[in-house]
Design a protein around this motif. Structure first.
Motif, PDB file in Angstrom:
ATOM      1  N   PRO A 204       6.232  12.307 -12.215  1.00 56.58           N
ATOM      2  CA  PRO A 204       4.802  12.422 -11.906  1.00 56.58           C
ATOM      3  C   PRO A 204       4.596  12.937 -10.487  1.00 56.58           C
ATOM      4  CG  PRO A 204       5.486  10.161 -11.633  1.00 56.58           C
ATOM      5  CD  PRO A 204       6.698  10.904 -12.137  1.00 56.58           C
ATOM      6  N   SER A 205       3.472  13.582 -10.248  1.00 58.92           N
ATOM      7  CA  SER A 205       3.112  13.956  -8.886  1.00 58.92           C
ATOM      8  C   SER A 205       2.486  12.743  -8.203  1.00 58.92           C
ATOM      9  CB  SER A 205       2.113  15.118  -8.903  1.00 58.92           C
ATOM     10  OG  SER A 205       0.885  14.700  -9.489  1.00 58.92           O
ATOM     11  N   VAL A 206       2.337  12.825  -6.886  1.00 53.05           N
ATOM     12  CA  VAL A 206       1.732  11.711  -6.160  1.00 53.05           C
ATOM     13  C   VAL A 206       0.300  11.487  -6.626  1.00 53.05           C
ATOM     14  CG1 VAL A 206       0.974  10.914  -3.882  1.00 53.05           C
ATOM     15  CG2 VAL A 206       3.200  12.019  -4.135  1.00 53.05           C
ATOM     16  N   SER A 207      -0.431  12.574  -6.849  1.00 54.37           N
ATOM     17  CA  SER A 207      -1.826  12.451  -7.283  1.00 54.37           C
ATOM     18  C   SER A 207      -1.928  11.830  -8.671  1.00 54.37           C
ATOM     19  CB  SER A 207      -2.511  13.820  -7.266  1.00 54.37           C
ATOM     20  OG  SER A 207      -1.829  14.740  -8.107  1.00 54.37           O
ATOM     21  N   GLU A 208      -0.985  12.168  -9.552  1.00 50.79           N
ATOM     22  CA  GLU A 208      -0.988  11.583 -10.899  1.00 50.79           C
ATOM     23  C   GLU A 208      -0.704  10.088 -10.842  1.00 50.79           C
ATOM     24  OE1 GLU A 208       0.400  15.282 -13.781  1.00 50.79           O
ATOM     25  OE2 GLU A 208       1.909  14.201 -12.620  1.00 50.79           O
ATOM     26  N   LEU A 209       0.253   9.702  -9.995  1.00 53.18           N
ATOM     27  CA  LEU A 209       0.548   8.282  -9.832  1.00 53.18           C
ATOM     28  C   LEU A 209      -0.643   7.548  -9.225  1.00 53.18           C
ATOM     29  CD1 LEU A 209       4.219   7.803  -8.535  1.00 53.18           C
ATOM     30  CD2 LEU A 209       3.183   6.863 -10.600  1.00 53.18           C
ATOM     31  N   ALA A 210      -1.281   8.183  -8.249  1.00 54.36           N
ATOM     32  CA  ALA A 210      -2.436   7.561  -7.599  1.00 54.36           C
ATOM     33  C   ALA A 210      -3.557   7.328  -8.601  1.00 54.36           C
ATOM     34  CB  ALA A 210      -2.922   8.446  -6.449  1.00 54.36           C
TER      35      ALA A 210
ATOM     36  N   LEU B  74      -5.341   4.139  -6.893  1.00 53.58           N
ATOM     37  CA  LEU B  74      -5.126   3.944  -5.463  1.00 53.58           C
ATOM     38  C   LEU B  74      -5.220   5.288  -4.740  1.00 53.58           C
ATOM     39  CD1 LEU B  74      -2.028   1.547  -5.490  1.00 53.58           C
ATOM     40  CD2 LEU B  74      -4.350   0.943  -4.780  1.00 53.58           C
ATOM     41  N   PRO B  75      -5.462   5.284  -3.437  1.00 57.74           N
ATOM     42  CA  PRO B  75      -5.454   6.533  -2.673  1.00 57.74           C
ATOM     43  C   PRO B  75      -4.067   7.178  -2.707  1.00 57.74           C
ATOM     44  CG  PRO B  75      -6.486   4.767  -1.415  1.00 57.74           C
ATOM     45  CD  PRO B  75      -5.841   4.122  -2.594  1.00 57.74           C
TER      46      PRO B  75
ATOM     47  N   GLU C 105      -2.517   8.628  -0.389  1.00 55.39           N
ATOM     48  CA  GLU C 105      -1.767   8.315   0.825  1.00 55.39           C
ATOM     49  C   GLU C 105      -0.990   7.009   0.676  1.00 55.39           C
ATOM     50  OE1 GLU C 105      -4.926   9.049   0.670  1.00 55.39           O
ATOM     51  OE2 GLU C 105      -5.107  10.990   1.688  1.00 55.39           O
ATOM     52  N   SER C 106      -1.627   6.017   0.035  1.00 61.46           N
ATOM     53  CA  SER C 106      -0.967   4.722  -0.158  1.00 61.46           C
ATOM     54  C   SER C 106       0.234   4.848  -1.082  1.00 61.46           C
ATOM     55  CB  SER C 106      -1.963   3.705  -0.727  1.00 61.46           C
ATOM     56  OG  SER C 106      -3.033   3.497   0.162  1.00 61.46           O
ATOM     57  N   VAL C 107       0.067   5.655  -2.141  1.00 64.65           N
ATOM     58  CA  VAL C 107       1.165   5.849  -3.091  1.00 64.65           C
ATOM     59  C   VAL C 107       2.319   6.590  -2.429  1.00 64.65           C
ATOM     60  CG1 VAL C 107       1.841   6.974  -5.246  1.00 64.65           C
ATOM     61  CG2 VAL C 107      -0.353   5.789  -5.093  1.00 64.65           C
ATOM     62  N   ALA C 108       2.013   7.603  -1.631  1.00 67.12           N
ATOM     63  CA  ALA C 108       3.057   8.359  -0.935  1.00 67.12           C
ATOM     64  C   ALA C 108       3.830   7.459   0.026  1.00 67.12           C
ATOM     65  CB  ALA C 108       2.431   9.527  -0.180  1.00 67.12           C
ATOM     66  N   GLU C 109       3.108   6.591   0.733  1.00 65.75           N
ATOM     67  CA  GLU C 109       3.755   5.654   1.656  1.00 65.75           C
ATOM     68  C   GLU C 109       4.655   4.690   0.898  1.00 65.75           C
ATOM     69  OE1 GLU C 109       2.559   2.700   5.385  1.00 65.75           O
ATOM     70  OE2 GLU C 109       1.052   3.222   3.870  1.00 65.75           O
TER      71      GLU C 109
END
Length: 206
Positions: A94-100, A105-106, A108-112
């Motif tokens: 998944p991409s970060v945006s898909e997971l978010a 969640l934002p 940024e939080s998922v990427a962190e």
């Protein structure tokens, strides 16, 4: 000591040096030796493996090579589970945006959280290895030993009939119909019971 190496090998490449993993495993081995009761009819290796694994997992809970907050650790674990869920459903990363979006969640939080869950890499190579070489972590084949011993332990905790059902289905490779005849059950009953047992085993192994 071979059990300790087998258990520690399962956690290679997860951000904590192997020597630290092995040291924690040795502590678990000592605790297992102190608490082992041979009158319970269980082999020492069967009893020791969960204790050793528990001690190694404590090392991760207490903090690995890089200290992060407890809330970020918990979010990293949740993110990893959601990532695995996404991959099982869509057969891709998944991409970060898909997971978010999936976690509400934002981004940024998922990427962190994803960053916090990644293993650390040394910026200075091991002098004994030439000073700049970085080893690529691989799964240790010895990990299968720990997996099998852990599986044996959780199966032994089942009721006798449930043990027989699992042994017939997954070790003797019987069909649900054949298993039903041997256990005096219907095929539907075997199917339903099997799903419940597998759920219990997964939870205990996790």
């Amino acid at each position: 000591m071979g059990l300790v190496h087998a258990c520690a090998g399962r956690f290679r490449g997860r951000g904590i040096e192997y020597d630290d993993l092995f040291s924690s495993g040795c502590m678990g081995l000592v605790k297992a030796a102190d608490a082992f009761d041979e009158t319970r009819g269980v082999q020492f290796s069967t009893y020791a493996v969960p204790v050793i694994l528990g001690e190694i997992r404590r090392l991760f809970r207490d903090g690995g090579a890089v200290k992060v907050s407890r809330s970020l650790k918990e979010l990293a674990v949740r993110t990893a589970r959601e990532r695995e869920k996404f991959m099982k459903e869509h057969f891709r990363e998944p991409s970060v945006s898909e997971l978010a979006a999936q976690m509400n969640l934002p981004a940024e939080s998922v990427a962190e959280a994803l960053g916090a869950g990644m293993p650390t890499v040394s910026l200075t190579g091991d002098p004994e290895e030439g000073g700049s070489q970085i080893d690529i972590p691989v799964e240790s084949p010895e990990g299968e030993i720990g997996d099998m011993l852990s599986l044996q332990e959780v199966i032994r905790r089942l009721e006798e009939k449930d043990q027989r059902l699992i042994i017939l289905r997954y070790f003797k490779h019987r069909t649900q119909t054949e298993t039903a005849k041997e256990l005096s059950m219907t095929q539907v009953q075997v199917s339903r019971r099997e799903k419940k047992i597998l759920k219990i085993l997964r939870e205990q192994l996790e």
